[in-house]
Write a protein that holds these residues in place. Structure first.
Motif, PDB file in Angstrom:
ATOM      1  N   ALA A  21       0.793  -1.212   0.037  1.00 47.53           N
ATOM      2  CA  ALA A  21       0.052  -0.035  -0.031  1.00 47.53           C
ATOM      3  C   ALA A  21       0.793   1.219   0.201  1.00 47.53           C
ATOM      4  CB  ALA A  21      -0.957   0.085   1.207  1.00 47.53           C
ATOM      5  N   ALA A  22       1.228   1.769   1.077  1.00 43.33           N
ATOM      6  CA  ALA A  22       1.918   2.844   1.134  1.00 43.33           C
ATOM      7  C   ALA A  22       3.310   2.867   1.431  1.00 43.33           C
ATOM      8  CB  ALA A  22       1.632   3.775   2.504  1.00 43.33           C
ATOM      9  N   VAL A  23       4.115   3.983   0.758  1.00 45.40           N
ATOM     10  CA  VAL A  23       5.651   3.670   0.801  1.00 45.40           C
ATOM     11  C   VAL A  23       6.159   5.378   1.360  1.00 45.40           C
ATOM     12  CG1 VAL A  23       5.541   4.729  -1.518  1.00 45.40           C
ATOM     13  CG2 VAL A  23       7.622   3.625  -0.330  1.00 45.40           C
ATOM     14  N   ARG A  24       6.705   5.020   2.068  1.00 45.74           N
ATOM     15  CA  ARG A  24       7.365   6.518   2.852  1.00 45.74           C
ATOM     16  C   ARG A  24       8.806   6.262   3.201  1.00 45.74           C
ATOM     17  NH1 ARG A  24       3.507  10.015   3.905  1.00 45.74           N
ATOM     18  NH2 ARG A  24       1.203   9.168   4.110  1.00 45.74           N
ATOM     19  N   MET A  25       9.485   7.339   2.742  1.00 45.75           N
ATOM     20  CA  MET A  25      10.998   7.468   3.039  1.00 45.75           C
ATOM     21  C   MET A  25      11.250   8.529   4.210  1.00 45.75           C
ATOM     22  SD  MET A  25      13.773   8.485   0.443  1.00 45.75           S
ATOM     23  CE  MET A  25      13.428  10.287   0.297  1.00 45.75           C
ATOM     24  N   PHE A  51      16.142   5.244   5.019  1.00 53.07           N
ATOM     25  CA  PHE A  51      15.159   4.186   5.103  1.00 53.07           C
ATOM     26  C   PHE A  51      14.150   4.462   4.178  1.00 53.07           C
ATOM     27  CE2 PHE A  51      17.919   4.256   8.799  1.00 53.07           C
ATOM     28  CZ  PHE A  51      18.623   3.053   8.725  1.00 53.07           C
ATOM     29  N   VAL A  52      13.335   3.164   3.556  1.00 56.49           N
ATOM     30  CA  VAL A  52      12.255   3.333   3.080  1.00 56.49           C
ATOM     31  C   VAL A  52      11.236   2.274   3.730  1.00 56.49           C
ATOM     32  CG1 VAL A  52      11.070   2.825   0.827  1.00 56.49           C
ATOM     33  CG2 VAL A  52      13.173   3.835   0.892  1.00 56.49           C
ATOM     34  N   TYR A  53      10.081   2.610   3.953  1.00 61.31           N
ATOM     35  CA  TYR A  53       9.047   1.962   4.506  1.00 61.31           C
ATOM     36  C   TYR A  53       7.853   1.532   3.850  1.00 61.31           C
ATOM     37  CZ  TYR A  53      11.909   3.419   8.621  1.00 61.31           C
ATOM     38  OH  TYR A  53      12.887   3.580   9.533  1.00 61.31           O
ATOM     39  N   VAL A  54       7.389   0.309   3.633  1.00 59.01           N
ATOM     40  CA  VAL A  54       6.209  -0.032   2.902  1.00 59.01           C
ATOM     41  C   VAL A  54       5.366  -0.843   3.757  1.00 59.01           C
ATOM     42  CG1 VAL A  54       5.513  -1.270   0.773  1.00 59.01           C
ATOM     43  CG2 VAL A  54       7.629  -0.183   0.826  1.00 59.01           C
ATOM     44  N   SER A  55       3.990  -0.730   3.766  1.00 59.34           N
ATOM     45  CA  SER A  55       2.936  -1.267   4.475  1.00 59.34           C
ATOM     46  C   SER A  55       2.476  -2.526   3.400  1.00 59.34           C
ATOM     47  CB  SER A  55       1.694  -0.324   4.770  1.00 59.34           C
ATOM     48  OG  SER A  55       1.116   0.229   3.891  1.00 59.34           O
ATOM     49  N   ASN A  56       2.147  -3.451   4.237  1.00 59.86           N
ATOM     50  CA  ASN A  56       1.411  -4.769   3.405  1.00 59.86           C
ATOM     51  C   ASN A  56       0.219  -5.036   4.140  1.00 59.86           C
ATOM     52  OD1 ASN A  56       3.551  -5.714   1.858  1.00 59.86           O
ATOM     53  ND2 ASN A  56       4.873  -5.947   3.577  1.00 59.86           N
ATOM     54  N   ARG A  57      -0.900  -4.938   3.432  1.00 63.30           N
ATOM     55  CA  ARG A  57      -2.279  -5.382   3.649  1.00 63.30           C
ATOM     56  C   ARG A  57      -2.417  -6.882   3.505  1.00 63.30           C
ATOM     57  NH1 ARG A  57      -5.298  -1.516   0.075  1.00 63.30           N
ATOM     58  NH2 ARG A  57      -3.669  -2.325  -1.490  1.00 63.30           N
ATOM     59  N   GLY A  58      -2.778  -7.472   4.301  1.00 63.91           N
ATOM     60  CA  GLY A  58      -2.802  -9.116   4.043  1.00 63.91           C
ATOM     61  C   GLY A  58      -1.774  -9.713   4.823  1.00 63.91           C
ATOM     62  N   ALA A  98       7.356  -3.178   6.154  1.00 61.20           N
ATOM     63  CA  ALA A  98       8.738  -3.874   5.671  1.00 61.20           C
ATOM     64  C   ALA A  98       9.718  -2.546   5.742  1.00 61.20           C
ATOM     65  CB  ALA A  98       8.694  -4.510   4.242  1.00 61.20           C
ATOM     66  N   VAL A  99      10.771  -2.582   6.217  1.00 63.42           N
ATOM     67  CA  VAL A  99      11.782  -1.679   6.356  1.00 63.42           C
ATOM     68  C   VAL A  99      13.054  -1.990   5.440  1.00 63.42           C
ATOM     69  CG1 VAL A  99      13.274  -0.314   8.090  1.00 63.42           C
ATOM     70  CG2 VAL A  99      11.040  -1.211   8.745  1.00 63.42           C
ATOM     71  N   PHE A 100      13.118  -0.911   4.661  1.00 69.02           N
ATOM     72  CA  PHE A 100      14.239  -1.223   3.949  1.00 69.02           C
ATOM     73  C   PHE A 100      15.581   0.033   3.922  1.00 69.02           C
ATOM     74  CE2 PHE A 100      10.681  -2.900   1.493  1.00 69.02           C
ATOM     75  CZ  PHE A 100      11.195  -4.124   1.075  1.00 69.02           C
ATOM     76  N   GLU A 101      16.749  -0.495   4.027  1.00 77.12           N
ATOM     77  CA  GLU A 101      17.800   0.261   4.207  1.00 77.12           C
ATOM     78  C   GLU A 101      18.473   0.910   2.741  1.00 77.12           C
ATOM     79  OE1 GLU A 101      22.030   1.084   6.844  1.00 77.12           O
ATOM     80  OE2 GLU A 101      21.116  -0.835   6.587  1.00 77.12           O
ATOM     81  N   THR A 102      18.809   2.086   2.535  1.00 74.70           N
ATOM     82  CA  THR A 102      19.073   2.315   1.094  1.00 74.70           C
ATOM     83  C   THR A 102      20.426   2.356   1.046  1.00 74.70           C
ATOM     84  OG1 THR A 102      19.127   4.936   1.722  1.00 74.70           O
ATOM     85  CG2 THR A 102      16.955   3.885   1.095  1.00 74.70           C
ATOM     86  N   ALA A 103      21.341   2.214  -0.052  1.00 77.14           N
ATOM     87  CA  ALA A 103      22.761   2.393  -0.399  1.00 77.14           C
ATOM     88  C   ALA A 103      22.847   3.543  -1.113  1.00 77.14           C
ATOM     89  CB  ALA A 103      23.007   1.239  -1.385  1.00 77.14           C
ATOM     90  N   ALA A 104      24.195   4.025  -1.515  1.00 74.82           N
ATOM     91  CA  ALA A 104      24.544   5.366  -1.955  1.00 74.82           C
ATOM     92  C   ALA A 104      23.877   5.482  -3.430  1.00 74.82           C
ATOM     93  CB  ALA A 104      25.976   5.452  -2.046  1.00 74.82           C
ATOM     94  N   ASP A 105      23.726   4.386  -3.963  1.00 75.02           N
ATOM     95  CA  ASP A 105      23.044   4.284  -5.182  1.00 75.02           C
ATOM     96  C   ASP A 105      21.545   4.336  -5.377  1.00 75.02           C
ATOM     97  OD1 ASP A 105      22.731   1.788  -4.749  1.00 75.02           O
ATOM     98  OD2 ASP A 105      23.388   0.887  -6.584  1.00 75.02           O
TER      99      ASP A 105
END
Length: 347
Positions: free
Chosen positions: A249-253, A259-266, A271-278
């Motif tokens: 559903a939603a994505v926020r940084m 860090f990038v965050y995504v919500s999962n319905r179901g 989900a938490v993601f760490e970003t690299a330089a690229d």
């Protein structure tokens, strides 16, 4: 410190419309839910710098025909109606405010349209442009009936990006000062990706696009000069062994871009993601939201907390966020919020 947030809801069951809740950052708790205004399915909303609330809304006409559009309210509790812009058909799915140009954008999932409104001096709206998405539908059942724009908001370089779930496309428009759109480019994702929402990291030159139907997060290279996108990475937001239904559903940084965050319905997780330089990402956490069907979520002002309402279970959860690791820790899960969808900070 007390911070206030608006909550947009569905009104299929017990919700009456738009609510406000408080976050006590010292006590680390959500509190004091109040009804701001009665409305029908005000699922997405925002407050302007002029302290007016703009929300999607649905109204039934004298013959029970559906009309959808934008409700404008003042900042009182209970709020007073400033304006109501309606058109035949379903209400929009997304709404955003462009403070620089004093415009409001809506994306209408069911009608396939994107609308632009000028904000007048008294807060009322005037329609200035409307576009209908065009393209071949994707292969999934949710895509069978045509274009479904699910997001329309301003890019870091001042264009309008429209995300269409039904035809797996992104559209980029130039915007004139008086609210007219001109198409600059289109970008097609892989078939069945089902794009829903997008957020940009201007420093890295990338965008993070969430695929509702594929439960994937795409990292896109964004070339401002050429107005083009290119896929750098696609990564799942759910476990590899998850076989039940899920809709990302939603994505926020985070504001530092780490860090990038995504919500999962179901799957009912963040989900938490760490970003690299690229700009590419690595999954560092997937945490249960302790409720059913988390659509939207949002940070508080210093991003130390994350608020997650749930559409089906009638509760909001509160997480503490570690700014160094990006990881979330549950600190409250039983705060009652009826049919919660959208979380928007008060100005």
């Amino acid at each position: 410190m007390i911070e206030k947030f608006l909550i947009g809801t569905y009104t299929h069951s017990i919700s009456k419309g738009i609510y406000q809740l408080e976050l006590d950052t010292q006590a680390k708790q959500l509190q004091n839910l109040q009804l701001v205004a009665e409305a029908t399915n005000p699922t997405y909303l925002a407050e302007s710098d002029a302290h007016r609330i703009y929300s999607v809304d649905k109204v039934l006409g004298p013959n029970d025909e559906a009309q959808g559009g934008v409700l404008v309210l003042d900042d009182q509790i209970p709020a007073n109606q400033v304006d109501l812009q309606l058109d035949p058909g379903a209400n929009p799915a997304y709404l955003a405010i462009d403070e620089k140009r004093q415009l409001v954008y809506t994306a209408n999932y069911h009608l396939g349209t994107v609308s632009v409104y000028r904000i007048l001096a008294d807060g009322r709206l005037e329609l200035t442009d409307r576009k209908t998405d065009q393209g071949m539908v994707g292969p999934r059942p949710e895509q069978a009936d045509g274009p479904h724009p699910h997001f329309a908001n301003v890019t870091p370089d001042g264009r309008l990006v429209v995300v269409d779930l039904g035809i797996d496309k992104l559209f980029l428009y130039d915007i004139t000062a008086d609210g007219k759109l001109s198409l600059v480019s289109e970008f097609e994702m892989e078939s069945g990706f089902g794009p829903r929402h997008i957020t940009f990291d201007n420093q890295k030159g990338v965008a993070y696009l969430v695929g509702e139907l594929s439960s994937n997060l795409a990292v896109l290279e964004y070339n401002e000069e050429a107005a083009t996108f290119a896929v750098k990475q696609i990564i799942s937001t759910i476990p590899t062994d998850w076989t039940a239904h899920n809709g990302a559903a939603a994505v926020r940084m985070s504001s530092d871009g780490r860090f990038v965050y995504v919500s999962n319905r179901g799957n009912n997780t963040i989900a938490v993601f760490e970003t690299a330089a690229d700009g590419t990402v690595t999954l560092v956490q997937r945490i249960a939201t302790e409720g059913d069907f988390p659509r939207d979520f949002n940070f508080n002002s210093d991003e130390h907390f994350v608020i997650v309402p749930h559409q089906n279970s009638g509760n909001a959860s509160l997480f503490e966020r570690d700014a160094q690791t990006g990881k979330l820790t549950l600190i409250q899960k039983d705060f009652a919020v009826p049919e919660g969808i959208c979380v928007a900070p008060r100005k």
